[in-house]
Design an enzyme around this catalytic site. Structure first.
Site, short mmCIF file in Angstrom:
data_model
loop_
_atom_site.label_atom_id
_atom_site.label_comp_id
_atom_site.label_asym_id
_atom_site.label_seq_id
_atom_site.Cartn_x
_atom_site.Cartn_y
_atom_site.Cartn_z
N LEU A 1 0.83 -1.21 0.00
CA LEU A 1 0.00 0.00 0.00
C LEU A 1 0.86 1.25 0.00
CD1 LEU A 1 -2.68 -1.11 2.61
CD2 LEU A 1 -3.13 -0.57 0.22
N TRP B 1 2.02 1.84 -3.51
CA TRP B 1 0.90 2.44 -4.26
C TRP B 1 0.82 3.94 -3.94
CZ3 TRP B 1 -4.03 -0.72 -5.42
CH2 TRP B 1 -4.94 0.03 -6.17
N ASP B 2 0.86 4.27 -2.67
CA ASP B 2 0.67 5.66 -2.26
C ASP B 2 1.74 6.58 -2.87
OD1 ASP B 2 -0.48 7.82 -0.79
OD2 ASP B 2 1.15 7.65 0.64
N VAL B 3 2.99 6.13 -2.89
CA VAL B 3 4.02 7.05 -3.38
C VAL B 3 4.05 7.17 -4.91
CG1 VAL B 3 5.47 6.91 -1.33
CG2 VAL B 3 5.91 5.36 -3.24
#
Lengths: 167, 167, 167, 167, 167, 167
Positions: free
Chosen positions: A127, A130-132
């Site tokens: 996750l 994904w976020d970065v």
């Protein structure tokens, strides 16, 4: 403050009231677990990662950092998990042209296994990746047609043979 | 869901991937650590503290409270720290006309030392002192020309002699 | 369950009962704060850092992650701090042959300043640097004669001019 | 306490220092995100779930609670995520004879999207399901040959039309 | 990774799936709540408290700190509570010869009320009082025949009149 | 960075500085504690609960979930509590026409008792019940004339006979 003869709630009244399993009778032995999972990204995002151009930071570093924090946070995220004194962990990565696989190993001397802690770490690491990179994965409508987290599983669990004095 | 033969990321690809050191083979022995640090404040603020006139509360009480909470929160603030079952702690203060020194002792029976836990507690205690007196430390422009936290260090570490069977 | 006419505890009875200041009447305006602090390390440790040989991971990466996490954790570490919806932050480093300076900027639209959040981030970042290099800083007796965290201070605070109605 | 003219660390020295993007200039608008993911279980485990015989508790209830808690915990698990004041969420399930799909909707009025919060909730919910049924998924060697978490993705993101003065 | 046409779980299958109520359409207005509760202690313990002889620390100080921390921790303890940006709080005490009453006021500008936050603070404060005096409340068998927490209730809730359109 | 001969703060200066008691010399033995408490609700609310019509979710499920999470969160809520590796817990309910009683059992192998952990779990469970039914307990003025949490107490503590080598 008297409580009038209360009726005990029966199994007919309640549906599977959750509980944390009692492990007090089990011996403390060395445990190890390895889990992994994969995030699928656009080839163009993978190229940006390769060339170190992700604005928010290096995904491998952030994934590792957050995986190790997540291991220690497992009893808070997983309701029925026992708190376990984690004694070591390491994180590895595989990559293809459109995916990153995160593999986490967790070691502890404890009364129960550490596979949930490893799975939680893998999941949080993916996750964070994904976020970065989310800015590079969105299409014109701000949707994520290509991004997927997949195949989170336990690679292997291991525990020492119980010592004779253990119960 | 198959992952095609992934290329293992080599040390050439990644820069010092962090890890939590494996301490599972180390013996559980009694550990102790004392750390301290100092906050420099205005003489006028110290006088307000002495006369019990700090609106937000007594800095020594708040520092002590927050130090003890911080010890238990160390594995969450310090990424690579192992969770340690803390067994005791105490907080002491020295003061001069323009400074307060916080000293924290931490005790545990564990596989690794507790100096980071003591340092974290000192650091959080000093920040809490700053926070409760900040109104008296600001100048006309809302800046802090005088306030400083300094000299956070380990006073001493101690561990019991290893028992023979320990490694 | 009746409570008999209780005696109100007077200011004579209690010493500066702490409280969280009421900021509900203040306007939401843009805030910014920059704080910094320094850790002094052995020259030999600094050389290991330069050559990327720290076993636990890259100190700059770990310091940055932990600083950003710490900002979000400030209301939990600092008892009297209000929760603030942080809107951005960045971390910078200076270094000399025997020290690393961490500088953290925090941005938020809020009713109170963010300097405590920036100070907390600096402090946690410095402790994480210590933690990942502690093996190289200990002497033969397992003590830290050289390691020191110093000069944690607010570089500057800034807030937008209040809008006329101060919503 | 003087710091000698420090050398600023250049981009040549450090590899993508991470940062939390500054969103202070963006308008507060209504956001919504729906994410989902699937856990594959043995048919025999699904039958136990159907008949309410899971010793640790009802997986759907536990998944729902832990999903909602996870939403609120997102800024702590995801390093670069901004704290967002979540205003509502709901959880739904699909099932087949060998899988459970968790779908989480998150609503907030905020300066940035809530898809990471929804993804985090889905992920934590799936791990909690695994945890409460793990006893029934292990083979004779204590391994998990069949259990898999898969296809975690964003179903859709939505935001209100920006008001004219917003950026 | 295809998910075969899943069957939607009907209301017949699941018993009251919990959810966090959507408050996104409600206006931000000023909220206030006062809650209180009482702990009954031995007269001998109350005398020790009066004379400042509690080994673990001053119960009023510890209760106040922990109450203020608890307010900020409410969304983590109460599953369905929304995170609320608390803007102020204060703690008061009453005492009789065998009891302490804790009263907590919480202030916030928010879309939902803060009475649960005040109740949580009262509850945590009372438990902290119990914890610091527990040594003096135990009988010979290590039991607590006299100690009771009672009458935790909301004294009053208050909210500003809604502005006309409910922004 | 020199600290001038600081004056040690004497007991005359400070009022009962809190500390976490040192338990390092105590043996690890099996501990058990049972605590309970009661929430009084309107008869009409109890009927809604009985018929499964609470919009936010089933109070018994939510209470159980939050109780088990609360046990693990005790050292964070209760300042002077030691972290304890909880090994099991279960939750039971009694009910009358206008009340629900929550009973929590906690088991651990530890150096100190677990009654505070059980009390904390009871308290958090009762607050969660209040939270999910609060809509049905408010009167026309939004006040709670009927809702009360009462009689939180330790039902029994138990510890194994100390083994001979233990202190």
């Amino acid at each position: 403050m008297a409580r009038l003869v209360p009726r005990k709630i029966s199994s007919k009244d309640l549906h599977s009231i959750p509980k944390m399993i009692d492990i007090s009778g089990k011996p403390v032995i060395k445990r190890e677990a390895v889990a992994e999972g994969t995030i699928y990204l656009r080839k163009s995002t993978m190229e940006l990662i390769e060339s170190g151009k992700i604005e928010k930071g290096d995904p491998f570093q952030i994934a590792t950092f957050s995986a190790i924090q997540a291991i220690k946070n497992t009893p808070s995220s997983l309701v029925m998990c026992h708190p376990i004194p984690i004694e070591g962990s390491s994180v590895e990565f595989d990559k293809t042209s459109d995916s990153i696989t995160v593999r986490v190993k967790v070691v502890a001397s404890s009364k129960t296994g550490v596979e949930m802690d490893a799975l939680n770490a893998v999941s949080v690491a993916l996750l964070n990746i994904w976020d970065v990179v989310k800015k590079y994965e969105k299409n014109d409508q701000g949707q994520y047609p290509d991004t997927r987290i997949a195949d989170i599983h336990v690679v292997r669990k291991f525990k020492e043979a119980k010592s004779e004095e253990g119960k």
